[in-house]
Design an enzyme around this catalytic site. Structure first.
Site, PDB file in Angstrom:
ATOM      1  N   HIS A   1     -44.103 -48.669 -91.210  1.00  0.00           N
ATOM      2  CA  HIS A   1     -44.933 -49.591 -91.990  1.00  0.00           C
ATOM      3  C   HIS A   1     -45.260 -50.790 -91.082  1.00  0.00           C
ATOM      4  O   HIS A   1     -44.452 -51.144 -90.215  1.00  0.00           O
ATOM      5  CB  HIS A   1     -44.104 -50.050 -93.196  1.00  0.00           C
TER       6      HIS A   1
ATOM      7  N   ASP B   1     -35.134 -49.456 -92.218  1.00  0.00           N
ATOM      8  CA  ASP B   1     -36.023 -49.927 -93.267  1.00  0.00           C
ATOM      9  C   ASP B   1     -35.833 -48.961 -94.437  1.00  0.00           C
ATOM     10  O   ASP B   1     -36.324 -47.828 -94.414  1.00  0.00           O
ATOM     11  CB  ASP B   1     -37.466 -49.917 -92.748  1.00  0.00           C
TER      12      ASP B   1
ATOM     13  N   GLN C   1     -38.189 -47.402 -98.910  1.00  0.00           N
ATOM     14  CA  GLN C   1     -38.543 -46.188 -99.674  1.00  0.00           C
ATOM     15  C   GLN C   1     -37.346 -45.271 -99.877  1.00  0.00           C
ATOM     16  O   GLN C   1     -37.514 -44.132-100.309  1.00  0.00           O
ATOM     17  CB  GLN C   1     -39.668 -45.420 -98.959  1.00  0.00           C
TER      18      GLN C   1
ATOM     19  N   LYS D   1     -39.256 -52.274-105.485  1.00  0.00           N
ATOM     20  CA  LYS D   1     -39.450 -50.820-105.362  1.00  0.00           C
ATOM     21  C   LYS D   1     -38.289 -50.063-105.995  1.00  0.00           C
ATOM     22  O   LYS D   1     -38.269 -48.838-106.002  1.00  0.00           O
ATOM     23  CB  LYS D   1     -39.592 -50.436-103.892  1.00  0.00           C
TER      24      LYS D   1
ATOM     25  N   CYS E   1     -50.578 -49.402 -95.252  1.00  0.00           N
ATOM     26  CA  CYS E   1     -49.946 -50.284 -94.248  1.00  0.00           C
ATOM     27  C   CYS E   1     -49.302 -49.480 -93.117  1.00  0.00           C
ATOM     28  O   CYS E   1     -48.272 -49.889 -92.560  1.00  0.00           O
ATOM     29  CB  CYS E   1     -48.919 -51.221 -94.869  1.00  0.00           C
TER      30      CYS E   1
HETATM   31  N1  PMP Z   1     -41.402 -50.740 -95.309  1.00  0.00           N
HETATM   32  C1  PMP Z   1     -41.759 -49.697 -96.064  1.00  0.00           C
HETATM   33  C2  PMP Z   1     -41.359 -48.312 -95.637  1.00  0.00           C
HETATM   34  C3  PMP Z   1     -42.495 -49.901 -97.220  1.00  0.00           C
HETATM   35  O1  PMP Z   1     -42.848 -48.865 -97.985  1.00  0.00           O
HETATM   36  C4  PMP Z   1     -42.839 -51.221 -97.588  1.00  0.00           C
HETATM   37  C5  PMP Z   1     -43.692 -51.486 -98.821  1.00  0.00           C
HETATM   38  N2  PMP Z   1     -44.784 -50.640 -98.966  1.00  0.00           N
HETATM   39  C6  PMP Z   1     -42.437 -52.271 -96.778  1.00  0.00           C
HETATM   40  C7  PMP Z   1     -41.721 -51.988 -95.639  1.00  0.00           C
HETATM   41  C8  PMP Z   1     -42.748 -53.687 -97.129  1.00  0.00           C
HETATM   42  O2  PMP Z   1     -42.093 -54.050 -98.304  1.00  0.00           O
HETATM   43  P1  PMP Z   1     -42.386 -55.449 -99.001  1.00  0.00           P
HETATM   44  O3  PMP Z   1     -43.877 -55.536 -99.127  1.00  0.00           O
HETATM   45  O4  PMP Z   1     -41.690 -55.349-100.319  1.00  0.00           O
HETATM   46  O5  PMP Z   1     -41.839 -56.517 -98.134  1.00  0.00           O
END
Ligand code: PMP
Length: 416
Positions: A133, A210, A213, A236, A374
């Site tokens: 991401h 990270d 997910q 999430k 993203c």
């Molecule tokens: N890493 C991953 C794998 C994600 O799916 C996301 C959110 N789509 C993020 C980072 C960023 O998370 P946040 O916007 O809650 O900071």
């Protein structure tokens, strides 16, 4: 959608009862029952989380950690209970290894800045992967630029799996951090993180996962994994927005300087010199999102009331069913066909643009995400402008997957 029959699911979860705990799921969108398949972006909230928010502002609102009065102590205790719940949930050794952040992005920025400052020298290397991401790319790029370090990328294959031989080639004594996603948000790939952690440790590198997910889909045990740092977001995992967690091993967090200065993170302040507070407060400057912190505890209670292993099994069933069914649609290309996947079905349909498909599905009450999620490098790798992504949570049903498939068939007929 009240009485849901889940055929072919061997477990015993009462999905209808679980759905009933989420008031938003009984709303309609564009006159149709909501089919919410955008859980990778954020999950819906169960009544117990909503009630906790209400109760906090109705009965307990106060600033924490400073007040001697009843409300402040009550709010402080409730906030600190969540820290302990998270410690237990991810099996951390100490509760002070649990740092409240604003979310995954904030946690990675904290880590990249602070670890970068304490541990990175010019010429050192940071390893990320091709499926990260943007939140797990950009903070490391900024840090590398600042510290004169080099960012390296583990490539993936056409199925969306990391090429492990390449990982072993890239890993060397200059590697100081391997920062990698546990589960890809745009492909659904579950990475072999234990193998990565063990190999990185042999070379003296630290590992950050990270888990944005992963945390609500599969069991995460930081001691078993021996992972050094782990980040995730409350929103999430059925909790409120604006709060997340950075887990770090005590000795590593102790060796890192604060990320931000301000209230709560200090022991003493004079104009000449400030001494910093102990963990976890050293990394928690200023008034936090108290309400969200408290309600994250209610989200953990919700997950534990079902059991993360039950959740993993049910969602695996849903993903397999959806994957099988989507193949009926002509011209579908699944993006991300790793042997081990969770939570996410990403795809494109020949001759259609993901955005157009998303708009038509929305007219049918079906919420999916379209675009690059993203993860622009992932889209570039697969040479697509974006994908349509259906992402699942514990309250989704086989019938909703059927509604998605029917909706896609209709959309394709209209677009082609
Ligand atoms: N890493 C991953 C794998 C994600 O799916 C996301 C959110 N789509 C993020 C980072 C960023 O998370 P946040 O916007 O809650 O900071």
């Amino acid at each position: 959608m009240s009485s849901v029959v889940v055929s072919n699911y061997a477990g015993s979860l009462d999905i209808a009862a679980i759905r009933a705990a989420f008031p938003i799921l009984s709303t309609t969108v564009n006159g149709k029952p909501l089919v919410y398949l955008d859980n990778g972006a954020t999950t819906q909230k169960p009544q117990r989380v909503i009630d906790t928010i209400n109760e906090y502002y109705t009965r307990h609102n106060s600033n924490i950690h400073r007040g001697v009065h009843f409300l402040s102590q009550y709010a402080t205790d409730a906030y600190e209970v969540t820290r302990k719940k998270i410690q237990r949930f991810i099996n951390a050794k100490h509760d002070h290894e649990i740092i409240f952040t604003k979310g995954t992005t904030d946690g990675i920025n904290l880590l990249a800045y602070s670890f970068g400052k304490s541990s990175i020298q010019p010429g050192d290397e940071i390893l990320i992967s091709a499926m990260e991401h943007h939140s797990n790319i950009v903070p490391w790029q900024i840090m590398c630029e600042d510290r004169g370090a080099v960012l390296r990328v583990i490539p993936m294959n056409e199925k969306g799996e990391l090429i492990m031989e390449e990982f072993y080639k890239l890993l060397n004594s200059k590697t100081k951090m391997v920062a990698i996603t546990y589960i890809s948000n745009s492909l659904g790939t579950v990475n072999p993180v234990k193998e990565i952690i063990d190999a990185a440790h042999q070379k003296g590198a630290k590992v950050m996962l990270d888990a944005a997910q992963a945390i609500h889909h599969i069991a995460v045990d930081v001691q078993k994994l021996e992972v050094d740092f782990l980040v995730f977001s409350s929103h999430k995992m059925y909790g409120p927005t604006g709060v997340g967690i950075l887990y770090g091993k005590e000795e590593l967090l102790n060796a890192m300087p604060p990320y931000q200065g301000g209230g709560d993170m200090i022991k003493t302040v004079t104009f000449e010199k400030t001494t910093y507070n102990e963990l976890p407060f050293k990394f928690e400057a200023g008034t936090p999102n108290i309400e969200a912190g408290i309600c994250l505890g209610a989200a953990v209670d919700f997950i534990e009331s079902i059991g993360i292993d039950h959740i993993a099994a049910y969602e695996e069933y849903l993903l397999n069913y959806a994957t099988e069914q989507i193949k009926q649609i002509q011209g579908v290309r699944i993006i991300g066909e790793a042997a081990h996947k969770s939570g996410v079905l990403s795809f494109v349909i020949d001759g259609t643009h993901p955005y157009d498909v998303g708009v038509l599905l929305d007219k049918m009450g079906i919420a999916v995400r379209t675009g690059h999620h993203c993860t622009e490098p992932v889209m570039n790798f697969f040479k697509v402008p974006g994908t349509i992504r259906a992402s699942f949570a514990i309250y989704n049903t086989k019938e909703e997957v059927d509604a998605l498939i029917a909706g896609l068939k209709k959309a394709v007929m209209m677009l082609l």
